[in-house]
Motif scaffolding. Structure first.
Motif, PDB file in Angstrom:
ATOM      1  N   UNK A 229       0.840  -1.208   0.000  1.00 47.25           N
ATOM      2  CA  UNK A 229       0.000   0.000   0.000  1.00 47.25           C
ATOM      3  C   UNK A 229       0.872   1.255   0.000  1.00 47.25           C
ATOM      4  N   UNK A 230       1.941   1.256   0.810  1.00 45.67           N
ATOM      5  CA  UNK A 230       2.849   2.407   0.846  1.00 45.67           C
ATOM      6  C   UNK A 230       3.533   2.585  -0.510  1.00 45.67           C
ATOM      7  N   UNK A 231       3.960   1.504  -1.124  1.00 49.56           N
ATOM      8  CA  UNK A 231       4.615   1.583  -2.436  1.00 49.56           C
ATOM      9  C   UNK A 231       3.673   2.183  -3.459  1.00 49.56           C
ATOM     10  N   UNK A 232       2.402   1.736  -3.450  1.00 50.35           N
ATOM     11  CA  UNK A 232       1.427   2.271  -4.406  1.00 50.35           C
ATOM     12  C   UNK A 232       1.139   3.742  -4.132  1.00 50.35           C
ATOM     13  N   UNK A 233       1.045   4.113  -2.849  1.00 49.14           N
ATOM     14  CA  UNK A 233       0.787   5.510  -2.520  1.00 49.14           C
ATOM     15  C   UNK A 233       1.904   6.421  -2.986  1.00 49.14           C
ATOM     16  N   UNK A 234       3.145   6.011  -2.742  1.00 49.31           N
ATOM     17  CA  UNK A 234       4.288   6.803  -3.207  1.00 49.31           C
ATOM     18  C   UNK A 234       4.324   6.874  -4.725  1.00 49.31           C
ATOM     19  N   UNK A 235       3.990   5.765  -5.361  1.00 49.16           N
ATOM     20  CA  UNK A 235       3.957   5.718  -6.826  1.00 49.16           C
ATOM     21  C   UNK A 235       2.939   6.716  -7.369  1.00 49.16           C
TER      22      UNK A 235
END
Length: 897
Positions: A229-235
């Motif tokens: 979820x954090x990776x997608x948010x940063x993306x």
């Protein structure tokens, strides 16, 4: 004209927003963004017994697969059927979810009315369920699930509102959804929602608020534990930062996304981050080219290539990611003319495209691939192969009943025929593309085909018909003003190739229809209006916000000022057109100077380099004389009969980078400033004119004299700042000073809020650039970016609505090597909200600056107009020092009264 630039304007009808739990997951193909959108997952909730429940959920799964595959027409049919089935079984919550997805599918097809109707129906349905007196019915729906779906529906409505230009309404809708996500503690959905809000704030011109939202979002994400979820948010955040033009920040955030994705072992998240890193690096190429940094542009090109190659490698097991990365890589290699490397990719891409199932994405891939092939036509790629690929794209789009994509495929095929000289076929295909685009009211596509039709008709020597086609393209662009600035930053860097030519070519045709210098002025009036619209579009594009509102009829203003002429130089490929508006009825003139664009721009560029060097006065005078002969000599005979004493220039292109005051009349041995008071206007008048005669001169003066190192930039000492500020204080009756440590953003804003200053005078380093991030004013502890001026200098609020009459920017300069640097100066002028802005085009750390400023304020206090005060101050310096370096850098933008 390049296909990826077409796509930037229209493939995403929802402005690249990353919608909340609708799970819009944007993957960029080349520099165009293809929406790889996922529908809502249907929550497992209790439902009333129904025999066909399994069949209904089968419809749902099929519709989701169709939607993700880009087969939106078929998805619509299944979603409608699913919604009806859920309604029949009284499964209200799942009916609402099906309808929400149905609205999304309608949006993808450009069917706005149906999308609006369906989402409105959905929200009413959910509200009725929420308000239901039957606790059993509400419990059966699932309380948390109901609230979640309601927030999702609001997110979809917000995207729909933004797509239709209702930005403020969209922002309010998203804010309502955000409250629900906060209550549910849904961090992932809230992240995407805040990204949407930031984009809406940006489109409204609320840059500080947007920046604050994005900064808070970044901080919150970084505090989270590493997870998909954090990776997608940063993306998602990295992609939005790129779309808003924050390229360095975008790179940093996407690097973080890539790192987090690696730690949690998500190959798809890693490859997506690499794709986006490549896209950000590619955007940097255009940024550097616009600044004249070709070496840096090449470095970014190699960086982008490496990112795409890594994305291909890591995403090898993910077909869509691999193909997108390869297409991105191919386009970039072709642009860099690395044809041998590009050829090696062709078989790999071709085999994948041949195996794609029918979908909108498949059509877009084919078109994209065909465009790259078209650029390789001189390298063993036959036009017939490109045409075959495009014809296949047309057929797939027809089978999908996807009119939007079919219009694209037809139009691009028409462009290919235009390029190969098959004008009859090109015209027929372009007309078909127009029919499809206009049948769904897709003006963002239609303008391109009107433009293409105009080019074709012009090549067929049908100038009147071509002019009409250009007029339709121009009107469509005006109607799309919001759309053109709320999208990917590549539009900024491709503006001069994909949008600006429409305006210039239209003006060219209008003036070709009229050979006599003075006639019924319809075409001249229209040509002048088009070039002013271009000026406004350039500023919109610079800010990525359509927030500049013309408020004054310039003709009425000129009529009142009987001694003022307004001059519009228009740079065309083979000549310089000069339109002049003089006071009086039907006094609009057109003169033509036969000087090619490249010759004119070379002279201007050399003059721009010579002016900041005091020892180059002979070279400056020679070039200034040449420009005088091209620009002023053809029209000056008209001035004497009208008693003209003031000239207002609406400058075009590179002419904005030099002061008109230095144009030199060899015959009279005089500079233009010795004959006329001079001012500039950045296109349409944005604030009502007002003379300083009845205004109390109350000046806020601020400056930084000491050497500073801010944000990695070194700023030298300005030894005469104290003397300059003392000179201003001596000449005006009332003033407040902020020097060195006192000159901070906070203190500046507090002073402006508390006191109705008529003039704000800033003696400090500053830079004007075509890059909005490189346009700034130095305060003691930070760089005041041009985006912030609006909120800071217009911060008086309703209690103090007085407009700043004059903003003075001393010791600023235009960015070295930036051919469009003065665009940043115009941006500062309109963003500051002052009626007029006086600035320098190069820095003079000399006592003549304080002398100039003293004379300027002395003249203003004596009742001179701003233009007259500037002229007299310049002449006072010129009388002592003839070299233009000392007296010529000052320019006045905006109201000259």
């Amino acid at each position: 004209m390049k296909f990826f630039k077409y796509l930037l304007l229209s493939l995403l009808t929802i402005f690249f927003c990353v919608f909340s739990s609708v799970i819009f997951d944007y993957s960029i193909l080349l520099t165009a963004a293809f929406a790889k959108s996922k529908v809502l997952y249907f929550p497992v909730v209790a439902t009333k017994p129904a025999v066909n429940q399994t069949q209904i959920f089968s419809l749902v799964q099929q519709s989701q697969a169709l939607y993700e595959g880009g087969e939106f027409t078929e998805a619509v049919q299944l979603l409608k059927k699913a919604a009806d089935e859920f309604k029949a079984t009284n499964n209200v919550l799942n009916e609402a979810i099906a309808l929400t997805n149905l609205s999304l599918a309608y949006q993808q097809l450009g069917q706005w009315q149906q999308a609006n109707e369906v989402i409105s129906q959905t929200i009413k349905l959910l509200q009725s369920l929420e308000d239901s007196d039957s606790s059993q019915e509400r419990a059966s729906a699932g309380g948390a699930a109901l609230t979640q779906v309601f927030a999702q529906a609001l997110d979809v409505r917000g995207g729909l509102e933004l797509a239709q230009g209702q930005t403020e309404v969209a922002l309010s809708t998203w804010q309502s959804a955000a409250k629900i996500y906060q209550h549910l503690d849904d961090i992932s959905a809230l992240t995407r929602n805040h990204i949407n809000q930031a984009q809406a704030m940006q489109a409204l011109g609320n840059y500080l608020q947007a920046d604050h939202t994005l900064t808070s979002l970044r901080e919150n994400l970084q505090k989270q534990a590493d997870s998909p979820v954090k990776a997608r948010g940063l993306y998602s955040l990295g992609n939005v930062l790129r779309s808003l033009g924050y390229l360095s920040d975008s790179h940093k955030i996407l690097e973080e996304s890539y790192s987090v994705a690696g730690k949690v072992g998500s190959a798809i998240a890693q490859s997506n981050a690499l794709l986006s890193l490549g896209n950000t690096a590619r955007a940097q190429i255009y940024a550097q080219l616009s600044l004249g940094n070709s070496s840096s542009a090449k470095d970014y090109a190699q960086t982008a290539i490496q990112y795409y190659q890594q994305a291909v490698q890591i995403g090898a097991a993910i077909p869509t990611v691999r193909l997108q990365a390869q297409l991105n890589l191919l386009r970039l290699l072709v642009e860099q003319e690395e044809f041998s490397t590009a050829k090696a990719l062709l078989p790999q891409i071709q085999s994948q495209i041949d195996n794609l199932p029918p979908s909108r994405t498949a059509v877009n891939y084919r078109i994209n691939f065909a465009q790259s092939l078209s650029k390789m036509r001189q390298n063993s790629v036959e036009p017939k192969d490109v045409a075959k690929m495009l014809a296949q794209a047309v057929q797939v789009a027809k089978s999908l009943k996807d009119q939007r994509t079919e219009s694209y495929a037809l139009g691009i095929l028409g462009e290919l025929y235009e390029q190969t000289g098959q004008l009859s076929d090109a015209k027929s295909l372009t007309q078909q593309a127009l029919v499809e685009a206009e049948s769904i009211d897709a003006q963002d596509i239609a303008y391109q085909w009107h433009w293409q039709m105009g080019r074709i008709l012009q090549k067929q020597s049908n100038i009147p018909a071509a002019t009409q086609a250009y007029n339709r393209a121009y009107n469509a662009l005006k109607s799309l003003r919001n759309d053109l600035v709320a999208i990917n930053p590549d539009v900024q860097f491709s503006f001069r190739e994909s949008i600006e030519p429409v305006y210039r070519q239209y003006v060219d045709l209008l003036l070709q229809l009229q050979e006599n210098p003075i006639q019924k002025p319809d075409n001249l009036v229209q040509a002048r209006q088009v070039i002013e619209s271009l000026q406004l579009a350039e500023l919109d594009n610079f800010f990525r916000s359509p927030c500049l509102v013309p408020r004054v009829d310039l003709d009425q203003l000129v009529e009142k000022e009987i001694s003022t002429a307004v001059i519009y130089p228009i740079i065309l490929d083979n000549r310089l057109e000069i339109i002049t508006r003089l006071p009086g009825q039907d006094t609009i003139y057109r003169k033509t100077t036969k000087v090619p664009k490249d010759v004119l721009e070379k002279a201007v560029e050399q003059l721009q380099k010579d002016l900041p060097v005091a020892s180059r006065e002979p070279d400056v005078k020679q070039l200034s004389q040449q420009l005088y002969d091209w620009l002023i000599k053809p029209i000056e005979s008209d001035f004497a009969n009208k008693g003209i004493t003031s000239l207002v220039f609406v400058l075009d292109g590179s002419l904005r980078n030099i002061p008109m005051a230095i144009l030199y009349d060899q015959q009279q041995q005089k500079y233009l400033i010795e004959k006329y008071a001079i001012s500039l206007m950045p296109g349409l008048q944005l604030l009502a004119p007002k003379s300083l005669n009845n205004v109390w001169l109350n000046v806020l003066i601020a400056g930084v004299e000491q050497e500073r190192l801010i944000e990695g930039k070194s700023f030298s000492e300005l030894s005469n700042v104290t003397q300059e500020l003392k000179q201003v204080q001596f000449e005006v009756k009332s003033s407040k000073q902020l020097l060195n440590q006192e000159f901070t953003k906070t203190n500046l804003q507090n002073q402006i809020q508390s006191t109705p200053f008529s003039i704000v005078h800033l003696a400090t380093h500053g830079q004007f650039s075509s890059d909005i991030e490189q346009t700034y004013i130095l305060t003691w502890d930070s760089l005041l970016k041009v985006r912030e001026l609006d909120s800071l200098l217009r911060a008086r609020g309703e209690s103090r609505p007085e407009t700043i009459e004059l903003l003075v920017l001393s010791a600023c300069k235009t960015a070295t090597g930036d051919k469009r640097a003065a665009l940043g100066l115009a941006g500062v002028a309109v963003r500051a909200g002052a009626r007029s802005t006086l600035a320098t085009l190069w820095t003079i750390d000399d006592e003549s600056t304080s002398e100039f400023m003293g004379e300027l304020y002395r003249q203003l206090d004596a009742g001179a107009t701003k233009a007259q005060a500037l002229q007299r101050a310049q002449l006072a310096i010129l009388a002592k020092e003839n070299r233009p370096y000392f007296w010529a850098p000052y320019v006045l933008l905006g109201n000259w009264l």
